[in-house]
Design a protein around this motif. Sequence first.
Motif, PDB file in Angstrom:
ATOM      1  N   ARG A  65      64.624 -22.772  -9.727  1.00  0.00           N
ATOM      2  CA  ARG A  65      63.657 -23.869  -9.556  1.00  0.00           C
ATOM      3  C   ARG A  65      63.926 -24.614  -8.250  1.00  0.00           C
ATOM      4  O   ARG A  65      63.011 -24.927  -7.496  1.00  0.00           O
ATOM      5  CB  ARG A  65      63.759 -24.855 -10.721  1.00  0.00           C
ATOM      6  CG  ARG A  65      63.150 -24.410 -11.995  1.00  0.00           C
ATOM      7  CD  ARG A  65      63.300 -25.530 -13.030  1.00  0.00           C
ATOM      8  NE  ARG A  65      62.827 -25.120 -14.307  1.00  0.00           N
ATOM      9  CZ  ARG A  65      63.505 -25.253 -15.439  1.00  0.00           C
ATOM     10  NH1 ARG A  65      64.696 -25.806 -15.446  1.00  0.00           N
ATOM     11  NH2 ARG A  65      62.992 -24.854 -16.581  1.00  0.00           N
ATOM     12  N   HIS A  68      62.882 -22.643  -5.316  1.00  0.00           N
ATOM     13  CA  HIS A  68      61.422 -22.704  -5.174  1.00  0.00           C
ATOM     14  C   HIS A  68      61.013 -23.990  -4.456  1.00  0.00           C
ATOM     15  O   HIS A  68      60.184 -23.977  -3.547  1.00  0.00           O
ATOM     16  CB  HIS A  68      60.749 -22.630  -6.550  1.00  0.00           C
ATOM     17  CG  HIS A  68      59.312 -23.037  -6.531  1.00  0.00           C
ATOM     18  ND1 HIS A  68      58.326 -22.265  -5.952  1.00  0.00           N
ATOM     19  CD2 HIS A  68      58.700 -24.151  -6.984  1.00  0.00           C
ATOM     20  CE1 HIS A  68      57.170 -22.889  -6.055  1.00  0.00           C
ATOM     21  NE2 HIS A  68      57.371 -24.035  -6.676  1.00  0.00           N
ATOM     22  N   VAL A  69      61.588 -25.111  -4.860  1.00  0.00           N
ATOM     23  CA  VAL A  69      61.247 -26.399  -4.250  1.00  0.00           C
ATOM     24  C   VAL A  69      61.689 -26.428  -2.789  1.00  0.00           C
ATOM     25  O   VAL A  69      60.969 -26.922  -1.920  1.00  0.00           O
ATOM     26  CB  VAL A  69      61.897 -27.557  -5.040  1.00  0.00           C
ATOM     27  CG1 VAL A  69      61.795 -28.874  -4.292  1.00  0.00           C
ATOM     28  CG2 VAL A  69      61.270 -27.677  -6.425  1.00  0.00           C
ATOM     29  N   ASP A  71      62.286 -23.879  -0.451  1.00  0.00           N
ATOM     30  CA  ASP A  71      61.626 -23.092   0.598  1.00  0.00           C
ATOM     31  C   ASP A  71      60.489 -22.192   0.113  1.00  0.00           C
ATOM     32  O   ASP A  71      59.955 -21.408   0.894  1.00  0.00           O
ATOM     33  CB  ASP A  71      62.654 -22.269   1.375  1.00  0.00           C
ATOM     34  CG  ASP A  71      63.307 -21.178   0.540  1.00  0.00           C
ATOM     35  OD1 ASP A  71      62.851 -20.880  -0.571  1.00  0.00           O
ATOM     36  OD2 ASP A  71      64.300 -20.612   1.032  1.00  0.00           O
ATOM     37  N   LYS A  72      60.129 -22.290  -1.134  1.00  0.00           N
ATOM     38  CA  LYS A  72      58.984 -21.556  -1.701  1.00  0.00           C
ATOM     39  C   LYS A  72      59.121 -20.038  -1.643  1.00  0.00           C
ATOM     40  O   LYS A  72      58.158 -19.329  -1.865  1.00  0.00           O
ATOM     41  CB  LYS A  72      57.661 -21.965  -1.039  1.00  0.00           C
ATOM     42  CG  LYS A  72      57.359 -23.443  -1.077  1.00  0.00           C
ATOM     43  CD  LYS A  72      57.018 -23.916  -2.462  1.00  0.00           C
ATOM     44  CE  LYS A  72      56.516 -25.326  -2.459  1.00  0.00           C
ATOM     45  NZ  LYS A  72      57.441 -26.309  -2.942  1.00  0.00           N
ATOM     46  N   THR A  73      60.322 -19.506  -1.328  1.00  0.00           N
ATOM     47  CA  THR A  73      60.484 -18.047  -1.343  1.00  0.00           C
ATOM     48  C   THR A  73      60.642 -17.527  -2.770  1.00  0.00           C
ATOM     49  O   THR A  73      60.484 -16.338  -3.011  1.00  0.00           O
ATOM     50  CB  THR A  73      61.688 -17.593  -0.488  1.00  0.00           C
ATOM     51  OG1 THR A  73      62.866 -18.214  -0.973  1.00  0.00           O
ATOM     52  CG2 THR A  73      61.460 -17.924   0.978  1.00  0.00           C
ATOM     53  N   THR A  75      58.749 -17.870  -6.166  1.00  0.00           N
ATOM     54  CA  THR A  75      57.425 -18.363  -6.532  1.00  0.00           C
ATOM     55  C   THR A  75      57.455 -19.161  -7.828  1.00  0.00           C
ATOM     56  O   THR A  75      58.322 -18.972  -8.678  1.00  0.00           O
ATOM     57  CB  THR A  75      56.425 -17.203  -6.702  1.00  0.00           C
ATOM     58  OG1 THR A  75      56.822 -16.424  -7.835  1.00  0.00           O
ATOM     59  CG2 THR A  75      56.360 -16.338  -5.461  1.00  0.00           C
ATOM     60  N   ARG A  76      56.483 -20.028  -7.982  1.00  0.00           N
ATOM     61  CA  ARG A  76      56.334 -20.809  -9.215  1.00  0.00           C
ATOM     62  C   ARG A  76      56.072 -19.871 -10.398  1.00  0.00           C
ATOM     63  O   ARG A  76      56.545 -20.105 -11.502  1.00  0.00           O
ATOM     64  CB  ARG A  76      55.184 -21.804  -9.056  1.00  0.00           C
ATOM     65  CG  ARG A  76      54.952 -22.701 -10.238  1.00  0.00           C
ATOM     66  CD  ARG A  76      56.059 -23.735 -10.348  1.00  0.00           C
ATOM     67  NE  ARG A  76      56.449 -23.827 -11.740  1.00  0.00           N
ATOM     68  CZ  ARG A  76      57.541 -24.405 -12.183  1.00  0.00           C
ATOM     69  NH1 ARG A  76      58.381 -24.956 -11.348  1.00  0.00           N
ATOM     70  NH2 ARG A  76      57.822 -24.461 -13.445  1.00  0.00           N
TER      71      ARG A  76
END
Length: 155
Positions: A65, A68-69, A71-73, A75-76
């Motif tokens: 989690r 994800h926050v 660097d967004k590599t 995915t959600r």
Amino acid sequence: MKHKSPLIILEEECKKRKIRLPLYEIETSSSEHFQCRIRVLDMLEFGEGATFVAAKHVAALNLLRAWHVKDKTITRATVDQLEEVICPPSEVIFLNRFCSYNNLVMPIYRYLSDDISYTAICSVGQFWITSTASNKSRASAMAAKKLLEVLRDVE
């Protein structure tokens, strides 16, 4: 990916990026509760669970989690799918154990859903709690945690 755990996904992501594998530190706070610290690069996260393995899975999910926050590599969608893997949530296990140790009926869960959320209705005897979340597993965990707090206050 539905059958991969947060631990496996985290290790795969580290290998894919050619970075050091996660470092895990486990602490036992009681015979019923474990805590795990996990570190990857400059990220440090924690997890708690009713078992050693559950604590590691929660810590790995929390780190994914955070990744994800950051660097967004990650995915959600990956994080959401992994939340379903950790089943039953530690909170559900804690409530089950509490009921068993205190000779209470076991919890009963019922669910309502719409297009975007699930509501879990958790009951033990005359006590019941509802919680709403984006997935069934999280709604169950939140309801179990709230109901456990209520039951402990009654004792």
